[in-house]
Every structure is written in C-alpha cells, then in structure tokens.
Design a protein around this motif. Structure first.
Motif, mmCIF file in Angstrom:
data_model
loop_
_atom_site.group_PDB
_atom_site.id
_atom_site.type_symbol
_atom_site.label_atom_id
_atom_site.label_comp_id
_atom_site.label_asym_id
_atom_site.label_seq_id
_atom_site.Cartn_x
_atom_site.Cartn_y
_atom_site.Cartn_z
ATOM 1 N N ARG A 52 8.828 10.952 9.283
ATOM 2 C CA ARG A 52 7.825 10.880 8.211
ATOM 3 C C ARG A 52 6.434 10.678 8.794
ATOM 4 N NH1 ARG A 52 10.632 6.025 5.139
ATOM 5 N NH2 ARG A 52 10.608 5.350 7.309
ATOM 6 N N ALA A 53 6.347 9.874 9.855
ATOM 7 C CA ALA A 53 5.061 9.678 10.521
ATOM 8 C C ALA A 53 4.592 10.970 11.168
ATOM 9 C CB ALA A 53 5.176 8.559 11.563
ATOM 10 N N GLN A 54 5.505 11.677 11.827
ATOM 11 C CA GLN A 54 5.141 12.950 12.446
ATOM 12 C C GLN A 54 4.548 13.907 11.421
ATOM 13 O OE1 GLN A 54 8.637 14.537 14.326
ATOM 14 N NE2 GLN A 54 8.505 13.201 16.100
ATOM 15 N N ALA A 55 5.215 14.031 10.283
ATOM 16 C CA ALA A 55 4.748 14.963 9.255
ATOM 17 C C ALA A 55 3.382 14.561 8.705
ATOM 18 C CB ALA A 55 5.770 15.039 8.123
ATOM 19 N N LEU A 56 3.170 13.263 8.486
ATOM 20 C CA LEU A 56 1.881 12.804 7.958
ATOM 21 C C LEU A 56 0.769 12.952 8.989
ATOM 22 C CD1 LEU A 56 2.335 9.640 5.715
ATOM 23 C CD2 LEU A 56 1.479 11.901 5.090
ATOM 24 N N PHE A 57 1.052 12.638 10.239
ATOM 25 C CA PHE A 57 0.032 12.812 11.289
ATOM 26 C C PHE A 57 -0.403 14.280 11.382
ATOM 27 C CE2 PHE A 57 1.712 8.887 13.754
ATOM 28 C CZ PHE A 57 0.796 8.067 13.105
ATOM 29 N N THR A 58 0.544 15.191 11.254
ATOM 30 C CA THR A 58 0.207 16.610 11.285
ATOM 31 C C THR A 58 -0.726 16.978 10.138
ATOM 32 O OG1 THR A 58 2.317 17.157 12.340
ATOM 33 C CG2 THR A 58 1.164 18.944 11.229
ATOM 34 N N GLN A 59 -0.456 16.450 8.960
ATOM 35 C CA GLN A 59 -1.327 16.708 7.814
ATOM 36 C C GLN A 59 -2.696 16.059 8.002
ATOM 37 O OE1 GLN A 59 -0.846 18.463 4.976
ATOM 38 N NE2 GLN A 59 1.278 19.075 5.297
ATOM 39 N N LEU A 60 -2.713 14.839 8.536
ATOM 40 C CA LEU A 60 -3.968 14.118 8.712
ATOM 41 C C LEU A 60 -4.855 14.761 9.773
ATOM 42 C CD1 LEU A 60 -2.449 10.556 8.444
ATOM 43 C CD2 LEU A 60 -4.291 11.414 6.982
ATOM 44 N N ASP A 61 -4.245 15.470 10.702
ATOM 45 C CA ASP A 61 -5.017 16.204 11.708
ATOM 46 C C ASP A 61 -5.956 17.228 11.078
ATOM 47 O OD1 ASP A 61 -4.854 15.433 14.398
ATOM 48 O OD2 ASP A 61 -2.783 16.161 14.551
ATOM 49 N N ASP A 110 4.675 3.565 8.264
ATOM 50 C CA ASP A 110 3.666 2.590 7.834
ATOM 51 C C ASP A 110 2.351 2.792 8.584
ATOM 52 O OD1 ASP A 110 5.328 1.129 5.975
ATOM 53 O OD2 ASP A 110 6.404 0.391 7.723
ATOM 54 N N LEU A 111 2.421 3.147 9.863
ATOM 55 C CA LEU A 111 1.202 3.403 10.621
ATOM 56 C C LEU A 111 0.520 4.678 10.117
ATOM 57 C CD1 LEU A 111 -0.596 2.403 12.903
ATOM 58 C CD2 LEU A 111 0.762 3.785 14.501
ATOM 59 N N ALA A 112 1.318 5.702 9.803
ATOM 60 C CA ALA A 112 0.744 6.938 9.264
ATOM 61 C C ALA A 112 0.111 6.690 7.899
ATOM 62 C CB ALA A 112 1.824 8.014 9.166
ATOM 63 N N LEU A 113 0.768 5.873 7.068
ATOM 64 C CA LEU A 113 0.179 5.507 5.774
ATOM 65 C C LEU A 113 -1.131 4.757 5.972
ATOM 66 C CD1 LEU A 113 2.928 4.243 3.282
ATOM 67 C CD2 LEU A 113 1.360 6.162 2.988
ATOM 68 N N ALA A 114 -1.169 3.900 6.986
ATOM 69 C CA ALA A 114 -2.389 3.141 7.263
ATOM 70 C C ALA A 114 -3.538 4.066 7.631
ATOM 71 C CB ALA A 114 -2.136 2.128 8.375
ATOM 72 N N ALA A 128 -2.913 -0.464 -0.781
ATOM 73 C CA ALA A 128 -2.722 0.877 -1.338
ATOM 74 C C ALA A 128 -1.424 1.510 -0.853
ATOM 75 C CB ALA A 128 -3.906 1.769 -0.990
ATOM 76 N N GLY A 129 -1.056 1.238 0.398
ATOM 77 C CA GLY A 129 0.186 1.799 0.927
ATOM 78 C C GLY A 129 1.397 1.338 0.135
ATOM 79 N N GLU A 130 1.384 0.065 -0.313
ATOM 80 C CA GLU A 130 2.477 -0.438 -1.143
ATOM 81 C C GLU A 130 2.580 0.353 -2.439
ATOM 82 O OE1 GLU A 130 2.767 -4.700 -1.748
ATOM 83 O OE2 GLU A 130 1.305 -5.004 -0.143
ATOM 84 N N THR A 131 1.416 0.638 -3.035
ATOM 85 C CA THR A 131 1.405 1.389 -4.289
ATOM 86 C C THR A 131 1.976 2.781 -4.086
ATOM 87 O OG1 THR A 131 -0.585 0.174 -4.948
ATOM 88 C CG2 THR A 131 -0.047 2.171 -6.192
ATOM 89 N N ILE A 132 1.527 3.463 -3.049
ATOM 90 C CA ILE A 132 2.024 4.811 -2.759
ATOM 91 C C ILE A 132 3.533 4.770 -2.544
ATOM 92 C CG2 ILE A 132 1.937 6.714 -1.097
ATOM 93 C CD1 ILE A 132 -1.014 5.826 -0.542
#
Length: 427
Positions: free
Chosen positions: A321-330, A360-364, A376-380
C-alpha cells in the motif's frame, strides 16, 4: 380439484407439500422467530399460506439449510491459531488481494467506490457513486455539532454512525441487499457529517471530493484528489485487523450494521491501531523542520519507541500500500519535500532496524504535503475501512450466530471460596 391449502404450480402433483413455520422451526432446531430471521437474511423463502394465517416453506429448502447449519456447528481442525473463513482479502508474501484480484492494481485503476463494490459483490460497477439520505445526514450533522470543539475525528464518526442508525427503521434487516444499502449510504453520511476545515465544501460527488474540504483548507486539484481516492481504495480492507475482528464479533451477535461499524470505530481509536498515521505525521513534520532524519530517528530509538511509519507484521518487505501511494505521490509536485523526508527516515532507520515503509508513512506524506492535521490519516483510514467492515459484516451474517464465543481460561482462586466480608483483603 386443486387443494385450496396448497399453492398451484406446474409441478403441483410432484412437489412435496409445503410446511408451516412451526414445522420448519422443529426441523431447524430453532424458534419460530429465528425462522423469520432466516427469511429476512435471504437464507429461506416463504409464501403466505392460502386461506389461513402464517407462512409456508419448502421442505427441501429447510432441510438444505438444516444440513448447512449442522456442518457449520462442527468444530473445525485448528493449529492453535484463531482463524476466520473469509472470501474477501488474502495476504501473500508482499502482496494482498481483494477477492483474488491484486488490490494495488485494483485501487490504482478504479475509484474507492468501485473498489468497495467489488469487495462487497464481486462485480465491478464503473462509475459507482454513494449518496447519503438527507435524514441520515441531518441527524449525523446535528450529533457532531453537539460535541465539544476539541472532539477528535473518530468521536465525530462514531456519533454520526449512531445518529444515522436512529433514523433508519430498517437497520435490523440483515439481508445482503439491506446491508449493501446501508454501506452505500453510511459511508457518504460519515464523510458528509464532518465539519469543513474552512469555507464551503463539496456536498456530493465522489467520496474523495466530499472528504477533501473536511481535511484541509488547501484547494484540491486532479492529482491530489486522485491520491486521496487511491488511499481510500487501498485501505478498504486488510484481512482481520483488530477493528475488523470487533465488527465480526458484533455481527456474530447479530448487531445491526451501524452498531457493528461503531464497534470497529471504537477499536480503531486505540493508540496501536488507528493513531499510527498521526504518529508518522508528527515524525515527518519534525524531520522537515530539522532538515534531516537522523536526530528524529535517534530520539525515537533512544526513548525505546519504534520508529513511526516503519514495519508491518504481515510484510517482510515494503508495505504494498505504501509502494502504491508513493508512486502516486511522485506525480504531485507539492509532495516532493515530504516524500524526500519519508525516504530519509527509511534510509536512516534501515541501518538500525532493517524495517521498510508502511502505509502510515505514505499517509503521512499525503497529510503533511496537503496541509492536513495529524489526525487526518485516522479519518481517511476510518472512512475507507468502513467499506471493508460492511463486507465482513455481510459475511458474518451468513455464519452461525454467536460462533465467536471463546471460552475463558480461569486463573483465579479455586472455588468455592468463602463469601467476602467488608474486611476481606482483595489482594
């Protein structure tokens, strides 16, 4: 001449006579009320009896359900670990799957709503949308407005779920169709009941757009909304986390879906579960202020605390999940500083812990770079996981009621003990 007590059909001469509610209850070994509960859950079908009160049932259908219940009452062989049958999420090595489909590919190619529908039904519904009923949304907003100003996001979500339940007279209908309807209306109700951070907010549309203005005052663009939507889709479910188990226990007791979701939200507020993203947010902010990760990571290790945002008990490598989010955040220019700081945290801690980034780090990175509060991460997480909880509740309603009733292992003083007195030493 046709018997007036029997329903007419092309096979009336061969079909076995239908049986009464009392006879069905005797075959199933349950009370008459439970027979009607089976009907409401779609496990039995009934017909009105012709010329008299009550319902009739197909004996073949009743016997099939009795055989199924008998099989499910048999204890299953175990290996000492508590396991629950589920068709929803499978975690293998460093990947996870929703109904057999790679979850990261699904979440990055489809919306949160479409991902939720897939988890619920096993059918992809392009363009799926969730809309809250006005009565539910008004009740939830009034409940949230009555809270203290410093109430946390999970406080707001819990009272929203309870308030929505009070205006839903059909909440005790546990049939799959009804529970699906609850999921499609409760999720936008929870999001829409949160107060806006500043100024007007979107009143409808995709959940990511509905949620955005309730998390930050920053104006959204297509790329940031897409990251939020992807985060929601990635977090829909993750096997039997503590909060999900709480939902299944509530559903096992036949609590209605709103109550089951409330159970999940209660567990999610624990510091070892839902609060993890807030800890990662604060660590990331500290690294950005100091310009490097070394001092912040050293402080965590010196205090004997795990470094927030690193490691996951189910993955040896990086959380997919972190990998996928980091790719999007790039793809989001504004996220570059926070993304670099997150990678600095991982690289610095790797020399001491060998741990990889988790979601959690990717959400941060998302919450810091978009000007959101630490919570906000808790809400998401909670809004996303509500979809998974609905799916697990639906599964559990199909299982034998109250099956999640473990036996206690008593370790107190051997009975019988004398009756206590006012002077009894409780130690």
């Amino acid at each position: 001449m046709t018997d007036p007590q029997q329903p007419t059909s092309p096979h009336a001469d061969t079909a076995p006579p239908r049986i009464t509610t009392r006879e069905a209850a005797e075959l199933l070994g349950v009370k008459s009320e439970t027979v009607y509960a089976y009907v409401s859950r779609g496990l039995l079908s009934s017909q009105r009896a012709s010329g008299r009160r009550g319902s009739t049932f197909s004996p073949d259908e009743v016997e099939a359900l009795a055989r199924r219940n008998s099989r499910e009452r048999r204890p299953e062989p175990t290996t000492g670990d508590f396991a629950v049958r589920t068709r929803l999420t499978f975690i293998d090595e460093d990947s996870y799957y929703f109904r057999g489909v790679d979850a990261t590919r699904l979440a990055t190619r489809h919306s949160f709503e479409e991902t939720a529908e897939w988890l619920w039904t096993g059918t992809l519904k392009p363009g799926a949308e969730f809309t809250p009923p006005g009565t539910h949304l008004n009740a939830a907003r009034k409940a949230v407005a009555a809270l203290r100003k410093d109430s946390g996001p999970l406080d707001k979500l819990r009272v929203s779920a309870i308030a929505a339940a009070t205006v839903d007279p059909l909440r005790f209908d546990l049939s799959p169709k009804a529970v699906l309807g609850t999921g499609r209306t409760l999720i936008p109700t929870l999001a829409g009941a949160l107060p806006p951070v500043a100024g007007p907010v979107t009143a409808g549309g995709p959940i990511a757009a509905l949620l955005w203005g309730r998390l930050t005052h920053h104006a959204p663009d297509e790329s940031t909304l897409r990251v939020l939507d992807t985060a929601l889709a990635l977090l829909v479910d993750h096997d039997l986390a503590a909060s999900t188990l709480a939902v299944r226990v509530a559903a096992s007791a036949r609590a209605h879906p709103y109550a089951a979701i409330s159970a999940g939200l209660g567990v999610l507020e624990g510091p070892l579960h839902g609060a993890a993203s807030a800890l990662a947010h604060r660590l990331l902010r500290e690294v950005l202020e100091q310009g490097e990760a070394g001092p912040a990571v050293a402080a965590e290790l010196r205090a004997g605390r795990p470094v927030a945002g690193l490691g996951h008990r189910l993955y040896r490598g990086e959380d997919p999940r972190a990998q996928a989010l980091f790719t999007q955040l790039d793809k989001v220019p504004a996220a570059a500083p926070a993304l670099a700081a997150a990678r600095d945290i991982v690289a610095t801690a790797a020399r001491h812990t060998g741990l990889h980034a988790n979601v959690d780090l990717a959400l941060a990175v998302l919450t810091v770079s978009c000007g959101m509060a630490p919570e906000a991460g808790e809400t998401i997480f909670a809004i996303a996981r509500t979809a998974g909880w609905i799916a697990h509740a639906m599964e559990e309603y199909e299982e034998q009621a109250l099956r999640m009733r473990p036996s206690g292992r008593y370790t107190g003083p051997p009975p019988p003990q004398p009756l206590p007195t006012a002077e009894t030493d409780r130690t």
